[in-house]
Write a protein that holds these residues in place. Structure first.
Motif, PDB file in Angstrom:
ATOM      1  N   LEU A 134       0.785  -1.198  -0.098  1.00 61.84           N
ATOM      2  CA  LEU A 134       0.144   0.010  -0.054  1.00 61.84           C
ATOM      3  C   LEU A 134       0.967   1.247  -0.077  1.00 61.84           C
ATOM      4  O   LEU A 134       0.432   2.243  -0.675  1.00 61.84           O
ATOM      5  CB  LEU A 134      -0.849  -0.146   1.170  1.00 61.84           C
ATOM      6  CG  LEU A 134      -1.895   1.018   1.355  1.00 61.84           C
ATOM      7  CD1 LEU A 134      -3.067   0.830   0.177  1.00 61.84           C
ATOM      8  CD2 LEU A 134      -2.601   1.047   2.589  1.00 61.84           C
ATOM      9  N   ALA A 135       1.961   1.179   0.759  1.00 65.01           N
ATOM     10  CA  ALA A 135       2.869   2.619   0.868  1.00 65.01           C
ATOM     11  C   ALA A 135       3.644   2.719  -0.756  1.00 65.01           C
ATOM     12  O   ALA A 135       3.679   3.695  -1.103  1.00 65.01           O
ATOM     13  CB  ALA A 135       4.063   2.320   2.026  1.00 65.01           C
ATOM     14  N   PHE A 136       3.936   1.494  -1.178  1.00 62.31           N
ATOM     15  CA  PHE A 136       4.469   1.562  -2.308  1.00 62.31           C
ATOM     16  C   PHE A 136       3.651   2.117  -3.316  1.00 62.31           C
ATOM     17  O   PHE A 136       4.140   2.916  -4.221  1.00 62.31           O
ATOM     18  CB  PHE A 136       5.148   0.271  -2.776  1.00 62.31           C
ATOM     19  CG  PHE A 136       6.039   0.095  -3.974  1.00 62.31           C
ATOM     20  CD1 PHE A 136       7.240   0.658  -3.787  1.00 62.31           C
ATOM     21  CD2 PHE A 136       5.548  -0.133  -5.384  1.00 62.31           C
ATOM     22  CE1 PHE A 136       8.192   0.791  -5.043  1.00 62.31           C
ATOM     23  CE2 PHE A 136       6.677  -0.187  -6.361  1.00 62.31           C
ATOM     24  CZ  PHE A 136       7.617   0.321  -6.041  1.00 62.31           C
ATOM     25  N   ASP A 137       2.240   1.845  -3.497  1.00 67.27           N
ATOM     26  CA  ASP A 137       1.459   2.340  -4.399  1.00 67.27           C
ATOM     27  C   ASP A 137       0.938   3.827  -4.098  1.00 67.27           C
ATOM     28  O   ASP A 137       1.072   4.397  -5.129  1.00 67.27           O
ATOM     29  CB  ASP A 137       0.159   1.417  -3.825  1.00 67.27           C
ATOM     30  CG  ASP A 137      -0.526   0.731  -5.248  1.00 67.27           C
ATOM     31  OD1 ASP A 137       0.447   0.396  -6.009  1.00 67.27           O
ATOM     32  OD2 ASP A 137      -1.646   0.316  -5.156  1.00 67.27           O
ATOM     33  N   GLY A 138       0.995   4.119  -2.665  1.00 67.52           N
ATOM     34  CA  GLY A 138       0.620   5.341  -2.479  1.00 67.52           C
ATOM     35  C   GLY A 138       1.779   6.491  -2.804  1.00 67.52           C
ATOM     36  O   GLY A 138       1.389   7.349  -3.539  1.00 67.52           O
ATOM     37  N   ILE A 139       3.118   5.862  -2.822  1.00 68.99           N
ATOM     38  CA  ILE A 139       4.158   6.782  -3.011  1.00 68.99           C
ATOM     39  C   ILE A 139       4.026   6.751  -4.704  1.00 68.99           C
ATOM     40  O   ILE A 139       4.384   8.071  -5.438  1.00 68.99           O
ATOM     41  CB  ILE A 139       5.555   6.285  -2.545  1.00 68.99           C
ATOM     42  CG1 ILE A 139       5.511   6.399  -1.127  1.00 68.99           C
ATOM     43  CG2 ILE A 139       6.651   6.821  -3.141  1.00 68.99           C
ATOM     44  CD1 ILE A 139       6.286   5.278  -0.359  1.00 68.99           C
ATOM     45  N   THR A 140       4.235   5.645  -5.426  1.00 75.44           N
ATOM     46  CA  THR A 140       4.230   5.522  -6.850  1.00 75.44           C
ATOM     47  C   THR A 140       3.130   6.471  -7.410  1.00 75.44           C
ATOM     48  O   THR A 140       3.179   7.019  -8.666  1.00 75.44           O
ATOM     49  CB  THR A 140       4.650   4.560  -7.476  1.00 75.44           C
ATOM     50  OG1 THR A 140       3.603   3.495  -6.851  1.00 75.44           O
ATOM     51  CG2 THR A 140       6.004   3.825  -7.067  1.00 75.44           C
TER      52      THR A 140
END
Ligand code: UDP
Ligand code: MG
Length: 321
Positions: free
Chosen positions: A223-229
């Motif tokens: 989720l964090a990776f998705d959010g950042i990218t």
């Protein structure tokens, strides 16, 4: 003014253990808000079944037969928390004046809803539910979850600290939000982009009433990776910065190699080789960064986000008076 019609939107995935407990709590809260004349009698609790493999959908159907305040929609398959929530909000936005999204496990204090509705009646379009403290979470969960917010902010995905997806949104904010057509969604990072008057309401986070968490570390990282990218092109900037740094260092390396050659402490061919390696390394990373900048731009363009949203106009005011 008539009382606003509220929809409480609740995504549910394999929640057969917790739903019978929390559905009553949601209904009680809705009834108490109706009794206080803060919201309309037409208000609803909307469950979104996110392709559960257990009895969740049957429970939702039974609830809706039992009480007209319960409603349910069922997704064709499991699409994940963010998509399920978005589906529910989009379904609700044309049917009501205001929505509150909340998890179905009873971790978020439903009593914060009063303050949220008050803030809405005061003119706010978005009210963020923010966790005041996480005393019931384990140290590990707290550490990873708070690290998550810091990392996100550092990488340019600005999110409200300690706010998950417990929030009030007016149908007006949702209408504007529906113009955000992107497929990779990270709601808590995107809602602030919509703007409008907003505020926060603080509450204590409790433990899950029953069942298991569906957000282990792996999913949280995803989720964090998705959010950042999906919110930020800052990682690309970091590459450009690194390219610049390496170029500077390699420039120093070139000077050093030439100096060593002049002083005469090198073997033949070493100087030219080091110069070429340093130079190429720096240039390559810098070029990657520049290409990345363009890709970042293309990425942002493909999202076709609205460039602006008008919140008020004097014309409209005159007409309604
Ligand atoms: N959820 C969902 N689809 C999923 C996973 C979770 O709709 O694929 C729902 C779940 O039913 C719950 C909410 O999302 O209402 C939050 O999940 P959970 O409580 O497991 O996460 P945690 O609070 O532990 O971070
Ligand atoms: Mg939970």
């Amino acid at each position: 003014m008539d009382q606003p019609k509220l929809y409480i939107v609740i995504p549910c995935y394999n929640e057969q253990e917790v739903l019978p407990i929390t559905s009553e709590l949601f209904l009680d809260k809705l009834r108490s808000l109706i009794a206080q004349k803060k919201i309309s009698e037409e208000s609803r609790v909307l469950f979104v079944n996110d392709g559960s493999k257990d009895d969740t959908w049957n429970i939702i159907k039974k609830l809706s037969h039992k009480d007209e305040h319960f409603e349910g929609i069922c997704l064709s398959r499991n699409r994940g928390h963010q998509n399920a929530l978005l589906g529910g909000l989009m379904y609700a936005k044309d049917r009501c004046d205001v929505t509150i999204s909340i998890d179905c496990d009873g971790q978020d204090d439903i009593n914060a809803m009063d303050a949220m509705v008050d803030a809405y009646l005061d003119g706010c379009d978005v009210v963020y539910g923010v966790r005041a403290k996480r005393s019931t979470d384990t140290f590990f969960k707290r550490f990873t979850a708070e690290g998550f917010y810091h990392l996100m902010n550092w990488l340019g995905a600005n999110v409200v600290f300690n706010h998950a997806d417990y929030r009030l949104m007016s149908s007006r904010a949702l209408q504007e939000f529906s113009q955000f057509k992107e497929v990779n969604i990270f709601l808590r990072g995107m809602v602030p982009l919509v703007g409008f008057k907003s505020t926060s309401v603080y509450y204590d986070r409790a433990e899950r009433m029953a069942g298991e968490s569906h957000y282990p570390l792996k999913k949280m990282l995803a989720l964090a990776f998705d959010g950042i990218t999906s919110l930020s092109v800052k990682p690309i900037r970091i590459i450009t910065g690194m390219g610049f740094l390496v170029s500077v260092i390699s420039f120093i390396g070139v000077l050093w190699a030439i100096l060593s050659k002049l002083v005469g402490i090198t073997v033949a061919g070493w100087t030219s080789m080091v110069c070429v390696i340093c130079f190429m390394g720096g240039i390559q990373l810098l070029c990657l960064g520049v290409i990345g900048e363009y890709i970042g731009k293309i990425y942002m363009e493909t999202k076709q986000r609205p460039r602006y949203i008008i919140s008020e106009a004097t014309e409209e005011d005159n007409r309604s008076e």
